[in-house]
Design a protein around this motif. Structure first.
Motif, PDB file in Angstrom:
ATOM      1  N   ALA A 284      33.852  20.270  -9.473  1.00  0.00           N
ATOM      2  CA  ALA A 284      34.893  20.103 -10.485  1.00  0.00           C
ATOM      3  C   ALA A 284      36.240  19.810  -9.823  1.00  0.00           C
ATOM      4  CB  ALA A 284      34.983  21.352 -11.348  1.00  0.00           C
ATOM      5  N   GLY A 285      36.516  20.434  -8.691  1.00  0.00           N
ATOM      6  CA  GLY A 285      37.775  20.189  -7.987  1.00  0.00           C
ATOM      7  C   GLY A 285      37.876  18.760  -7.476  1.00  0.00           C
ATOM      8  N   GLU A 286      36.774  18.248  -6.954  1.00  0.00           N
ATOM      9  CA  GLU A 286      36.780  16.862  -6.480  1.00  0.00           C
ATOM     10  C   GLU A 286      36.988  15.897  -7.626  1.00  0.00           C
ATOM     11  OE1 GLU A 286      33.008  16.868  -4.584  1.00  0.00           O
ATOM     12  OE2 GLU A 286      33.852  17.257  -2.598  1.00  0.00           O
ATOM     13  N   LEU A 287      36.353  16.176  -8.781  1.00  0.00           N
ATOM     14  CA  LEU A 287      36.551  15.308  -9.944  1.00  0.00           C
ATOM     15  C   LEU A 287      38.004  15.338 -10.394  1.00  0.00           C
ATOM     16  CD1 LEU A 287      33.337  16.042 -11.992  1.00  0.00           C
ATOM     17  CD2 LEU A 287      33.968  13.887 -10.932  1.00  0.00           C
ATOM     18  N   ARG A 288      38.622  16.520 -10.352  1.00  0.00           N
ATOM     19  CA  ARG A 288      40.029  16.646 -10.734  1.00  0.00           C
ATOM     20  C   ARG A 288      40.916  15.829  -9.801  1.00  0.00           C
ATOM     21  NH1 ARG A 288      40.531  21.811  -9.980  1.00  0.00           N
ATOM     22  NH2 ARG A 288      39.177  22.263 -11.730  1.00  0.00           N
ATOM     23  N   ARG A 289      40.628  15.877  -8.482  1.00  0.00           N
ATOM     24  CA  ARG A 289      41.406  15.080  -7.532  1.00  0.00           C
ATOM     25  C   ARG A 289      41.192  13.586  -7.757  1.00  0.00           C
ATOM     26  NH1 ARG A 289      40.083  19.430  -4.439  1.00  0.00           N
ATOM     27  NH2 ARG A 289      38.198  18.505  -3.594  1.00  0.00           N
ATOM     28  N   ASP A 290      39.954  13.200  -8.089  1.00  0.00           N
ATOM     29  CA  ASP A 290      39.689  11.789  -8.386  1.00  0.00           C
ATOM     30  C   ASP A 290      40.506  11.332  -9.593  1.00  0.00           C
ATOM     31  OD1 ASP A 290      37.980  11.596  -6.299  1.00  0.00           O
ATOM     32  OD2 ASP A 290      36.135  11.616  -7.504  1.00  0.00           O
ATOM     33  N   ARG A 291      40.568  12.189 -10.613  1.00  0.00           N
ATOM     34  CA  ARG A 291      41.344  11.844 -11.795  1.00  0.00           C
ATOM     35  C   ARG A 291      42.824  11.674 -11.434  1.00  0.00           C
ATOM     36  NH1 ARG A 291      41.247  16.146 -16.178  1.00  0.00           N
ATOM     37  NH2 ARG A 291      39.048  15.951 -15.768  1.00  0.00           N
ATOM     38  N   GLN A 292      43.330  12.533 -10.548  1.00  0.00           N
ATOM     39  CA  GLN A 292      44.723  12.404 -10.112  1.00  0.00           C
ATOM     40  C   GLN A 292      44.926  11.099  -9.353  1.00  0.00           C
ATOM     41  OE1 GLN A 292      45.213  15.990  -7.884  1.00  0.00           O
ATOM     42  NE2 GLN A 292      45.622  17.242  -9.699  1.00  0.00           N
ATOM     43  N   ASP A 293      43.959  10.725  -8.508  1.00  0.00           N
ATOM     44  CA  ASP A 293      44.066   9.460  -7.780  1.00  0.00           C
ATOM     45  C   ASP A 293      44.074   8.274  -8.734  1.00  0.00           C
ATOM     46  OD1 ASP A 293      44.099  10.838  -5.407  1.00  0.00           O
ATOM     47  OD2 ASP A 293      41.963  10.494  -4.962  1.00  0.00           O
ATOM     48  N   ILE A 294      43.252   8.338  -9.765  1.00  0.00           N
ATOM     49  CA  ILE A 294      43.210   7.250 -10.736  1.00  0.00           C
ATOM     50  C   ILE A 294      44.541   7.140 -11.470  1.00  0.00           C
ATOM     51  CG2 ILE A 294      42.171   6.540 -12.926  1.00  0.00           C
ATOM     52  CD1 ILE A 294      39.502   7.562 -11.792  1.00  0.00           C
ATOM     53  N   ARG A 295      45.113   8.277 -11.827  1.00  0.00           N
ATOM     54  CA  ARG A 295      46.433   8.242 -12.483  1.00  0.00           C
ATOM     55  C   ARG A 295      47.483   7.642 -11.562  1.00  0.00           C
ATOM     56  NH1 ARG A 295      45.983  14.168 -14.997  1.00  0.00           N
ATOM     57  NH2 ARG A 295      44.740  13.631 -16.802  1.00  0.00           N
ATOM     58  N   GLN A 296      47.402   7.960 -10.260  1.00  0.00           N
ATOM     59  CA  GLN A 296      48.351   7.379  -9.308  1.00  0.00           C
ATOM     60  C   GLN A 296      48.158   5.871  -9.227  1.00  0.00           C
ATOM     61  OE1 GLN A 296      50.911   8.851  -7.744  1.00  0.00           O
ATOM     62  NE2 GLN A 296      51.445   6.812  -7.051  1.00  0.00           N
ATOM     63  N   GLU A 297      46.906   5.424  -9.227  1.00  0.00           N
ATOM     64  CA  GLU A 297      46.664   3.983  -9.213  1.00  0.00           C
ATOM     65  C   GLU A 297      47.212   3.326 -10.472  1.00  0.00           C
ATOM     66  OE1 GLU A 297      42.904   2.319  -8.268  1.00  0.00           O
ATOM     67  OE2 GLU A 297      42.487   3.845  -6.753  1.00  0.00           O
ATOM     68  N   GLN A 298      47.101   4.016 -11.582  1.00  0.00           N
ATOM     69  CA  GLN A 298      47.629   3.484 -12.837  1.00  0.00           C
ATOM     70  C   GLN A 298      49.150   3.326 -12.742  1.00  0.00           C
ATOM     71  OE1 GLN A 298      46.664   6.004 -16.127  1.00  0.00           O
ATOM     72  NE2 GLN A 298      46.198   4.274 -17.446  1.00  0.00           N
ATOM     73  N   ARG A 299      49.819   4.321 -12.163  1.00  0.00           N
ATOM     74  CA  ARG A 299      51.276   4.221 -11.979  1.00  0.00           C
ATOM     75  C   ARG A 299      51.634   3.066 -11.057  1.00  0.00           C
ATOM     76  NH1 ARG A 299      50.886   9.682 -10.506  1.00  0.00           N
ATOM     77  NH2 ARG A 299      50.630  10.867 -12.404  1.00  0.00           N
ATOM     78  N   ASP A 300      50.872   2.930  -9.952  1.00  0.00           N
ATOM     79  CA  ASP A 300      51.129   1.830  -9.020  1.00  0.00           C
ATOM     80  C   ASP A 300      50.930   0.484  -9.700  1.00  0.00           C
ATOM     81  OD1 ASP A 300      51.656   3.678  -7.070  1.00  0.00           O
ATOM     82  OD2 ASP A 300      49.654   3.548  -6.155  1.00  0.00           O
ATOM     83  N   LEU A 301      49.925   0.401 -10.548  1.00  0.00           N
ATOM     84  CA  LEU A 301      49.660  -0.837 -11.274  1.00  0.00           C
ATOM     85  C   LEU A 301      50.833  -1.179 -12.190  1.00  0.00           C
ATOM     86  CD1 LEU A 301      47.741  -3.105 -12.032  1.00  0.00           C
ATOM     87  CD2 LEU A 301      46.706  -1.576 -13.699  1.00  0.00           C
ATOM     88  N   ARG A 302      51.349  -0.156 -12.897  1.00  0.00           N
ATOM     89  CA  ARG A 302      52.512  -0.406 -13.764  1.00  0.00           C
ATOM     90  C   ARG A 302      53.705  -0.892 -12.959  1.00  0.00           C
ATOM     91  NH1 ARG A 302      52.851   4.838 -15.972  1.00  0.00           N
ATOM     92  NH2 ARG A 302      50.696   5.087 -16.515  1.00  0.00           N
ATOM     93  N   ASP A 303      53.934  -0.283 -11.798  1.00  0.00           N
ATOM     94  CA  ASP A 303      55.048  -0.710 -10.954  1.00  0.00           C
ATOM     95  C   ASP A 303      54.841  -2.140 -10.459  1.00  0.00           C
ATOM     96  OD1 ASP A 303      56.202   1.733 -11.302  1.00  0.00           O
ATOM     97  OD2 ASP A 303      55.565   2.542  -9.360  1.00  0.00           O
ATOM     98  N   ALA A 304      53.614  -2.460 -10.087  1.00  0.00           N
ATOM     99  CA  ALA A 304      53.340  -3.817  -9.601  1.00  0.00           C
ATOM    100  C   ALA A 304      53.545  -4.839 -10.712  1.00  0.00           C
ATOM    101  CB  ALA A 304      51.913  -3.904  -9.065  1.00  0.00           C
TER     102      ALA A 304
END
Length: 156
Positions: free
Chosen positions: A24-44
């Protein structure tokens, strides 16, 4: 610095998923990474080149798909927590929507989900409770009976 971070995220997304189900912890970290990618995509999109945006969008979709597959694997390996079972209620099934008002008999303490963290549900705010309604999960305001959120087919 930003490009280094993006390259790191891209490399993490490209790496094949392990054969074992994630915790569950790894899945939570993956979700955080995906959110970070989403933010990077918006910035790009705001400041970057169209080709970079396309590449980042593809990487984001790939990471999101991998996260979904990992979540399915997690649910498959933890069937005892997520199984539907032979659960019934003394009332008929009704497909509730957010904003509907339900009778107290549908959300009495008998149907509360005592430990929402076990099912990875967010913590309910004051006067809100997670309630099981057949295979659905409802977030209900226990003072007014108003449905705040619905997760359909949560217990399959």
């Amino acid at each position: 610095m930003r490009k280094i971070i993006l390259l790191g995220l891209m490399a993490a997304a490209i790496m094949p998923a392990s054969a074992m189900a994630q915790s569950a912890g790894e899945l939570r970290r993956d979700r955080q990474d995906i959110r970070q990618e989403q933010r990077d995509l918006r910035d790009a999109r705001r400041y970057g080149d169209r080709r970079d945006v396309r590449e980042e969008w593809r990487d984001y979709r790939r990471a999101k798909q991998e996260y979904r597959e990992d979540w399915r694997d997690y649910r498959r390996t933890h069937r005892s927590v997520y199984r539907a079972g032979r659960w019934t209620a003394p009332f008929r099934y009704h497909s509730w929507r957010a904003g509907a008002v339900i009778r107290p008999s549908h959300y009495s303490s008998r149907y509360y989900i005592a430990d929402p963290y076990r099912y990875r549900l967010p913590r309910p705010a004051a006067n809100l409770r997670w309630v099981r309604h057949y295979n659905d999960v409802l977030l209900v305001n226990i003072r007014t009976g108003r449905v705040v959120d619905v997760h359909r087919g949560f217990f399959w």
